[in-house]
Design a protein around this motif. Structure first.
Motif, PDB file in Angstrom:
ATOM      1  N   UNK A   1       6.479 -11.884  -6.416  1.00  0.00           N
ATOM      2  CA  UNK A   1       6.912 -13.122  -5.784  1.00  0.00           C
ATOM      3  C   UNK A   1       7.925 -12.901  -4.664  1.00  0.00           C
ATOM      4  N   UNK A   2       8.433 -11.674  -4.540  1.00  0.00           N
ATOM      5  CA  UNK A   2       9.384 -11.370  -3.474  1.00  0.00           C
ATOM      6  C   UNK A   2       9.282  -9.899  -3.104  1.00  0.00           C
ATOM      7  N   UNK A   3       9.972  -9.512  -2.027  1.00  0.00           N
ATOM      8  CA  UNK A   3       9.853  -8.159  -1.535  1.00  0.00           C
ATOM      9  C   UNK A   3      10.369  -7.095  -2.487  1.00  0.00           C
ATOM     10  N   UNK A   4      11.469  -7.373  -3.173  1.00  0.00           N
ATOM     11  CA  UNK A   4      12.022  -6.401  -4.115  1.00  0.00           C
ATOM     12  C   UNK A   4      11.081  -6.184  -5.303  1.00  0.00           C
ATOM     13  N   UNK A   5      10.519  -7.280  -5.803  1.00  0.00           N
ATOM     14  CA  UNK A   5       9.573  -7.173  -6.914  1.00  0.00           C
ATOM     15  C   UNK A   5       8.322  -6.410  -6.472  1.00  0.00           C
ATOM     16  N   UNK A   6       7.933  -6.603  -5.225  1.00  0.00           N
ATOM     17  CA  UNK A   6       6.785  -5.885  -4.678  1.00  0.00           C
ATOM     18  C   UNK A   6       7.023  -4.377  -4.738  1.00  0.00           C
ATOM     19  N   UNK A   7       8.188  -3.928  -4.267  1.00  0.00           N
ATOM     20  CA  UNK A   7       8.490  -2.499  -4.275  1.00  0.00           C
ATOM     21  C   UNK A   7       8.507  -1.938  -5.692  1.00  0.00           C
ATOM     22  N   UNK A   8       9.068  -2.679  -6.621  1.00  0.00           N
ATOM     23  CA  UNK A   8       9.122  -2.234  -8.003  1.00  0.00           C
ATOM     24  C   UNK A   8       7.714  -2.084  -8.587  1.00  0.00           C
ATOM     25  N   UNK A   9       6.831  -3.030  -8.257  1.00  0.00           N
ATOM     26  CA  UNK A   9       5.470  -2.974  -8.779  1.00  0.00           C
ATOM     27  C   UNK A   9       4.646  -1.862  -8.110  1.00  0.00           C
ATOM     28  N   UNK A  10       4.907  -1.620  -6.837  1.00  0.00           N
ATOM     29  CA  UNK A  10       4.227  -0.503  -6.168  1.00  0.00           C
ATOM     30  C   UNK A  10       4.626   0.801  -6.853  1.00  0.00           C
ATOM     31  N   UNK A  11       5.919   0.946  -7.156  1.00  0.00           N
ATOM     32  CA  UNK A  11       6.405   2.150  -7.842  1.00  0.00           C
ATOM     33  C   UNK A  11       5.778   2.295  -9.224  1.00  0.00           C
ATOM     34  N   UNK A  12       5.684   1.197  -9.952  1.00  0.00           N
ATOM     35  CA  UNK A  12       5.205   1.248 -11.338  1.00  0.00           C
ATOM     36  C   UNK A  12       3.684   1.319 -11.451  1.00  0.00           C
TER      37      UNK A  12
ATOM     38  N   UNK B   1       8.555 -12.951   2.942  1.00  0.00           N
ATOM     39  CA  UNK B   1       8.921 -12.835   1.528  1.00  0.00           C
ATOM     40  C   UNK B   1      10.434 -12.976   1.348  1.00  0.00           C
ATOM     41  N   UNK B   2      10.868 -13.620   0.265  1.00  0.00           N
ATOM     42  CA  UNK B   2      12.310 -13.704  -0.016  1.00  0.00           C
ATOM     43  C   UNK B   2      12.861 -12.384  -0.548  1.00  0.00           C
ATOM     44  N   UNK B   3      14.190 -12.267  -0.522  1.00  0.00           N
ATOM     45  CA  UNK B   3      14.948 -11.121  -1.041  1.00  0.00           C
ATOM     46  C   UNK B   3      14.798  -9.861  -0.181  1.00  0.00           C
ATOM     47  N   UNK B   4      13.570  -9.542   0.198  1.00  0.00           N
ATOM     48  CA  UNK B   4      13.328  -8.406   1.089  1.00  0.00           C
ATOM     49  C   UNK B   4      12.127  -8.771   1.951  1.00  0.00           C
ATOM     50  N   UNK B   5      12.300  -8.753   3.265  1.00  0.00           N
ATOM     51  CA  UNK B   5      11.225  -9.187   4.156  1.00  0.00           C
ATOM     52  C   UNK B   5      10.009  -8.283   4.058  1.00  0.00           C
ATOM     53  N   UNK B   6       8.876  -8.817   4.494  1.00  0.00           N
ATOM     54  CA  UNK B   6       7.658  -8.037   4.499  1.00  0.00           C
ATOM     55  C   UNK B   6       7.785  -6.777   5.340  1.00  0.00           C
ATOM     56  N   UNK B   7       8.456  -6.893   6.491  1.00  0.00           N
ATOM     57  CA  UNK B   7       8.621  -5.734   7.374  1.00  0.00           C
ATOM     58  C   UNK B   7       9.423  -4.628   6.682  1.00  0.00           C
ATOM     59  N   UNK B   8      10.501  -5.009   5.992  1.00  0.00           N
ATOM     60  CA  UNK B   8      11.300  -4.011   5.275  1.00  0.00           C
ATOM     61  C   UNK B   8      10.523  -3.429   4.099  1.00  0.00           C
ATOM     62  N   UNK B   9       9.752  -4.270   3.436  1.00  0.00           N
ATOM     63  CA  UNK B   9       8.946  -3.787   2.313  1.00  0.00           C
ATOM     64  C   UNK B   9       7.923  -2.760   2.799  1.00  0.00           C
ATOM     65  N   UNK B  10       7.302  -3.029   3.954  1.00  0.00           N
ATOM     66  CA  UNK B  10       6.327  -2.090   4.520  1.00  0.00           C
ATOM     67  C   UNK B  10       6.987  -0.743   4.793  1.00  0.00           C
ATOM     68  N   UNK B  11       8.176  -0.772   5.395  1.00  0.00           N
ATOM     69  CA  UNK B  11       8.885   0.475   5.709  1.00  0.00           C
ATOM     70  C   UNK B  11       9.133   1.303   4.456  1.00  0.00           C
ATOM     71  N   UNK B  12       9.574   0.647   3.381  1.00  0.00           N
ATOM     72  CA  UNK B  12       9.832   1.346   2.124  1.00  0.00           C
ATOM     73  C   UNK B  12       8.546   1.910   1.525  1.00  0.00           C
ATOM     74  N   UNK B  13       7.498   1.101   1.544  1.00  0.00           N
ATOM     75  CA  UNK B  13       6.224   1.545   0.959  1.00  0.00           C
ATOM     76  C   UNK B  13       5.685   2.768   1.705  1.00  0.00           C
ATOM     77  N   UNK B  14       5.701   2.712   3.030  1.00  0.00           N
ATOM     78  CA  UNK B  14       5.145   3.818   3.819  1.00  0.00           C
ATOM     79  C   UNK B  14       5.966   5.094   3.648  1.00  0.00           C
ATOM     80  N   UNK B  15       7.285   4.960   3.433  1.00  0.00           N
ATOM     81  CA  UNK B  15       8.134   6.146   3.270  1.00  0.00           C
ATOM     82  C   UNK B  15       8.040   6.740   1.868  1.00  0.00           C
ATOM     83  N   UNK B  16       7.942   5.864   0.849  1.00  0.00           N
ATOM     84  CA  UNK B  16       8.033   6.350  -0.532  1.00  0.00           C
ATOM     85  C   UNK B  16       6.702   6.367  -1.279  1.00  0.00           C
TER      86      UNK B  16
END
Length: 215
Positions: free
Chosen positions: A37-48, A60-75
């Protein structure tokens, strides 16, 4: 048994998320492994969950889509991202492409094209929604002089005398997208009339082959 395409849905509006889920989970080769439901939850679910494909809303709330993309592509680079957007913003489209996303789609995308796009991205290909591609090319100059398969199909149908609405129905795209393709074709080819597009279609043999044979 064929490996299923695992998908994470990251969209803060529950109703929109439910609509995408309903479309995707009906496909036997797709598996929805999580909903964020938000960018932080997205990153956690991608990790898990390590999904093959992440459908990610840019707003997205809490963490924008652009920031979420950057984290996903790096990690978590093994997870491919398809950006979902409700707004026509070519500048943002260019930015997310630069960040390394595998696809971009308007939320108005048809179920058929969305399903096809997810499968393309899962195979390592890039997917750009047909509503977006002509706008992106026209406004950012990203198009090449070489015609795409879709542009060749449009040229062929124009040459055969079909009207915009008829072409849209045959190719399962919007009237607006057909018009954009025609504008781009005129620019790419330096054409000034439909007659010139027709001449090209005839000379290149496009009018002698079926739509599905065009490459």
């Amino acid at each position: 048994m064929t490996e299923k395409i695992t998908i994470l849905l990251a969209e803060d509006h529950a109703l929109v998320r439910a609509g995408f889920k309903s479309i995707l989970q009906a496909e036997s080769d797709f598996e929805i492994v999580g909903e964020a439901q938000d960018g932080l939850e997205c990153l956690e679910m991608v990790r898990a969950k390590s999904p093959m494909v992440v459908l990610l809303d840019l707003s997205m709330p809490k963490l924008s889509g652009l920031n979420a993309i950057s984290h996903i592509k790096k990690r978590y680079a093994e997870s491919k991202v398809i950006v979902l957007t409700a707004a026509e913003t070519p500048g943002v489209w260019t930015e997310v492409l630069d960040l390394g996303v595998s696809g971009i789609a308007m939320k108005s995308i048809s179920p058929k094209e969305l399903i096809s796009g997810v499968r393309k991205v899962a195979k390592g290909e890039t997917f750009i929604h047909s509503e977006i591609q002509p706008i992106l090319e026209a406004e950012t100059g990203m198009g090449s002089k070489k015609l795409s398969v879709r542009e060749k199909q449009v040229v062929k149908l124009v040459a055969e005398g079909y009207k915009t609405k008829e072409i849209a129905d045959m190719l399962e795209i919007s009237d607006r997208t057909v018009s954009k393709h025609r504008e781009n074709l005129m620019t790419k080819m330096g054409a000034t009339s439909t007659a010139e597009l027709t001449n090209y279609a005839n000379e290149s043999g496009l009018t002698k082959v079926g739509l599905q044979e065009i490459e």
